[in-house]
Design an enzyme around this catalytic site. Sequence first.
Site, short mmCIF file in Angstrom:
data_model
loop_
_atom_site.label_atom_id
_atom_site.label_comp_id
_atom_site.label_asym_id
_atom_site.label_seq_id
_atom_site.Cartn_x
_atom_site.Cartn_y
_atom_site.Cartn_z
N GLU A 216 30.52 15.00 50.15
CA GLU A 216 31.64 14.10 49.86
C GLU A 216 31.17 12.78 49.26
O GLU A 216 31.74 11.72 49.54
CB GLU A 216 32.49 13.87 51.11
CG GLU A 216 33.14 15.15 51.64
CD GLU A 216 34.19 14.89 52.71
OE1 GLU A 216 34.44 13.71 53.04
OE2 GLU A 216 34.78 15.88 53.21
N GLU B 77 33.74 23.11 55.37
CA GLU B 77 34.46 22.70 56.59
C GLU B 77 35.88 23.24 56.49
O GLU B 77 36.49 23.17 55.42
CB GLU B 77 34.53 21.17 56.73
CG GLU B 77 33.21 20.46 56.94
CD GLU B 77 33.37 18.94 56.98
OE1 GLU B 77 34.54 18.45 57.02
OE2 GLU B 77 32.34 18.23 56.97
#
Length: 477
Positions: free
Chosen positions: A160, A264
Amino acid sequence: MIASYSRLLTAICALASSAAAVTPLKVQGKDFVNTKTGARFQILGVDYQPGGSSGFSKTQDPLSDGDICLRDAALMQRLGINTIRVYNLEPTLDHNMCVSIFNAAGIYLILDVNSPLTNGYLDRTAPWTTYTNAYYNQVFGVIEAFKSFDNVLGFFAGNEVINEEATRLAPAYVRAVIRDMKDYIAKQSDRAIPVGYSAADIRDILMDTAHYFECELANSTSSRADFFGLNSYSWCGDATYTSSGYDVLTEDFSNATIPVFFSEYGCNDVKPRVFTEVQALYGVEMTQAFSGGLVYEWTQEANEYGLVQANDNGTITTLIDYDNLQKQFNKLDMSRISSSNSSQTSVTPETCSASLINNSTFYNAWNLPDAPSKVSDYIKNGLPNKPTGSLVSVTATTLSEKVYDYTGKELTDIEFKVLANDESNTPSSSNSSSSSSTSSSSSSTATHSNAASSLNGAPAMALGGLSGFFMLLASLL
């Protein structure tokens, strides 16, 4: 005959000092593939960071305590997990026992090379300030510490990094890190280990991010990502394939040319989690676009995403989310999921060009920064004072901790099983809340021997099955 028996004893002793290993995986087109059988590998995984950020320091990380790893691997075997992701690692620590435990359990590792400590990460707002020689002590240190383990599926070069706060140039720096890591692995590792990126599910720039990393760059072919992870929490509660937007994600990634998976998933806006998305993620539509996923996360932390609770008194509790996920895993058709498909493995990448980028705010050039001054020497000669890792023997099968389910019932038959013959762990309908049985992939056909000794050093031996023993005996007598 005496000489033959002597040779037999020598061979058995050699087996006893070795350790069975899972089969390394490789990237072929948009699939992870077993390097021996050619079977497709789908990730049935969980994100693993016991203790959260406080569970990591220069003196401890998630893969430095063999007793904890043995406990967790046994419970993961029972659940049906075949892969874990570990976010924060200190390369100078001893990881041999933990990695060997997960290896013996048939569980692969995807490892992030960054850490939250100084010189351990790229600053997304000004990556040029942290893209330094010191940073590569962390990055290459993790590679060195884990490159010799066959159950290392791959490395994440970033997590990220590209989001609303990132500078426009952030993609170029992440792709440069991928380049440097792959160049280092090519020179310093005995096998190719895939390198990828884990992206936030920011729909406005998601496909631009994917295209940026998967396209082929003529003057820097090693900078292309080998796989792409997506952190997505769009399926909440008892949602559907369409209401969650999974149908859109499937369409978006249907033409991907590298493996894509959920790095995730597991929204907890609705509790307990029922994990109905598992049937979609591993269903016929999505398995053509995705290579599975990793549930966030293993232990219960303050954000309440855990599958198990590590209690202050040393016991551990499997939460209702654990049971719900296990029920969903046990419904899967693993034979179909692991079937290879030539249309998946024969795809070719697009050439990098500005036309691949649609959002005007996203960086649409591939002018990658030059590596820091010492990196080329590291790549050529290896990292100075580099850590090392190697498999050690594992046959400990019983847990020292008491285990309870979410109702408070003690589970007395939890047992760690050392898998043989290059098996990887897989779900089984025979697993239940009162059973500790484990399972192994029916597609695994290789024949590494399996020998081990317990955590405290007491000698023990397993010969990987009677057939392997008698074949050895016949060859020596």
